[in-house]
Scaffold this motif. Structure first.
Motif, PDB file in Angstrom:
ATOM      1  N   ASN A  20       4.419  59.172  21.691  1.00 33.40           N
ATOM      2  CA  ASN A  20       5.070  58.033  21.162  1.00 33.40           C
ATOM      3  C   ASN A  20       6.694  58.125  21.080  1.00 33.40           C
ATOM      4  O   ASN A  20       7.385  57.207  21.614  1.00 33.40           O
ATOM      5  N   GLY A  23       7.727  58.756  24.597  1.00 34.41           N
ATOM      6  CA  GLY A  23       7.447  57.624  25.773  1.00 34.41           C
ATOM      7  C   GLY A  23       8.032  56.252  25.165  1.00 34.41           C
ATOM      8  O   GLY A  23       8.422  55.559  26.053  1.00 34.41           O
ATOM      9  N   GLY A 151       5.857  49.044  26.370  1.00 33.95           N
ATOM     10  CA  GLY A 151       4.790  49.727  27.413  1.00 33.95           C
ATOM     11  C   GLY A 151       4.239  48.577  28.094  1.00 33.95           C
ATOM     12  O   GLY A 151       4.189  47.420  27.738  1.00 33.95           O
ATOM     13  N   THR A 202       8.180  59.052  34.990  1.00 37.79           N
ATOM     14  CA  THR A 202       7.285  58.208  34.728  1.00 37.79           C
ATOM     15  C   THR A 202       6.139  58.255  35.919  1.00 37.79           C
ATOM     16  O   THR A 202       6.602  58.061  36.909  1.00 37.79           O
ATOM     17  N   ARG A 209       3.918  58.099  29.678  1.00 38.87           N
ATOM     18  CA  ARG A 209       2.726  58.289  28.943  1.00 38.87           C
ATOM     19  C   ARG A 209       2.632  59.855  28.749  1.00 38.87           C
ATOM     20  O   ARG A 209       2.137  60.558  29.812  1.00 38.87           O
ATOM     21  N   ARG A 211       0.290  62.906  27.786  1.00 35.76           N
ATOM     22  CA  ARG A 211      -1.037  62.961  27.859  1.00 35.76           C
ATOM     23  C   ARG A 211      -1.488  63.919  26.726  1.00 35.76           C
ATOM     24  O   ARG A 211      -0.976  64.997  26.056  1.00 35.76           O
ATOM     25  N   LYS A 219      -4.220  59.336  27.305  1.00 33.68           N
ATOM     26  CA  LYS A 219      -2.920  59.598  26.829  1.00 33.68           C
ATOM     27  C   LYS A 219      -2.878  60.068  25.384  1.00 33.68           C
ATOM     28  O   LYS A 219      -3.942  59.975  24.664  1.00 33.68           O
TER      29      LYS A 219
END
Ligand code: TRP
Length: 352
Positions: A20, A23, A151, A202, A209, A211, A219
């Motif tokens: 988070n 991203g 997002g 990206t 995202r 992972r 994710k």
């Protein structure tokens, strides 16, 4: 770009995980720094959205911490950057009610997030979960916001916002600025990221995202069961190294950026690019032709633990007072702008 308003909200509940952070929070920080000279940047904490689920009593503490995270990530505060709490700007709730009377049950029930969170409309679901996107529309429309970096999972809510705004304007006269179409939102995020390190990393145009370390097809999520799946921003850096060393990879024996066939390896390359602020292409070429996954893991483990160590040090140096001062200024600004817009809405509807 000039004279635009870029607005986003990031929900807080418990500790933030690296996915988070890398991203959403870090890209937003870089984007804000890039555009804040000639545009308005609104970053707010949607605390009223957070209470659709139980809060753990630590909401204020977590929210202060999140703002420290922005500052530690490098967010530069100037007169065009505003940080505020949604609940400290009552016009959000007021406009939400008004928009409730413009939006329809049909369009709101079609929201994927609502369907998921309500288990397809289970009647025990709280009404806030249903009303979530309407409050989000109010968050955006009060400030004439043009670009909303979020997002892809939030794109449907942006479309709904446009539809509601357009309907209102048609019925009561031009009042709201429509946020850019989602396709243009995606383009904006791509161009904003551009040559920056996080841009071309990206695998989706609109967001990065990171992972799950153990299941790289998914994710990274803080609700993952295994501690080794996720990295929390307050994790002990030594522990983080271990987690990265034990990350799931594959048996192809080559290092390539290919999320489809090598999600684990690609994830590590992506993380490396982000925490070292290096364009992903450079990271990819550095590792092209290498075959030892262990070497890559060691490098990424060291980069991430160094990053976290410095980050945590910066966070510790920021005082609560500094955060409250920023909030106070942000909330003063936000209330002025939002109340003016709310009044225009009330006038248009003959409530005033
Ligand atoms: N719904 C967003 C999320 O979960 C958070 C949010 C609330 C938001 N209001 C907003 C984002 C307004 C952008 C604009 O990610």
């Amino acid at each position: 770009m000039e004279g635009k308003t870029i607005l986003t909200g990031i929900r807080v509940n418990s500790e933030m995980q690296l996915g988070n952070f890398l991203g959403a929070l870090l890209p937003m920080t870089r984007l804000a720094n890039k555009y804040s000279k000639n545009n308005q940047i609104n970053i707010f904490i949607p605390d009223l959205h957070t209470i659709i689920s139980d809060v753990d009593g630590e909401l204020q503490k977590n929210l202060v911490k999140e703002i420290k995270y922005y500052l530690a990530a490098g967010l530069e505060i100037n007169e065009n950057v505003h940080i505020y709490r949604q609940s400290y700007v009552p016009a959000h709730s007021e406009l939400c009610w008004i928009l409730n009377c413009v939006a329809t049950m049909g369009e709101t029930s079609r929201m994927i997030q609502y369907k998921e969170k309500s288990h397809n409309g289970d009647l025990g679901t709280n009404v806030g979960i249903f009303d979530y996107p309407i409050l989000m529309a109010a968050d955006i429309l009060l400030y004439d916001a043009d670009y909303i970096p979020v997002g892809e999972d939030q794109f449907q809510h942006l479309e709904l916002t446009r539809n509601i705004a357009e309907r209102f304007n048609n019925k009561y006269g031009e009042t709201f600025v429509l946020p850019a179409k989602t396709i243009d939102q995606a383009k904006f995020m791509e161009s904003a990221n551009g040559s920056d390190s996080f841009g071309k990393t990206t695998d989706k145009a609109s967001g990065i995202r990171i992972r799950d370390l153990q299941n790289p097809e998914k994710k990274m999520s803080k609700s993952a069961e295994s501690e080794n799946s996720k990295i929390m921003m307050n994790d002990d850096p030594a522990k983080v190294s271990k987690k990265i060393m034990s990350a799931q990879t594959d048996s192809l024996g080559k290092i390539a950026f290919d999320f489809f066939n090598q999600p684990g390896i690609s994830n590590l390359l992506q993380i490396e690019a982000l925490v070292t602020n290096t364009p992903i292409q450079d990271v990819i070429s550095t590792w092209a032709g290498e075959t030892h996954y262990g070497d890559l893991k060691k490098k990424v483990a060291s980069s991430v633990s160094t990053y976290l160590e410095e980050f945590q040090k910066k966070v510790a140096e920021i005082s609560d007072e500094e955060v409250y001062k920023i909030l106070e200024e942000g909330e003063k600004y936000a209330n002025e702008v939002a109340n003016k817009k709310l009044f225009a809405v009330q006038k248009a509807m003959k409530l005033r």
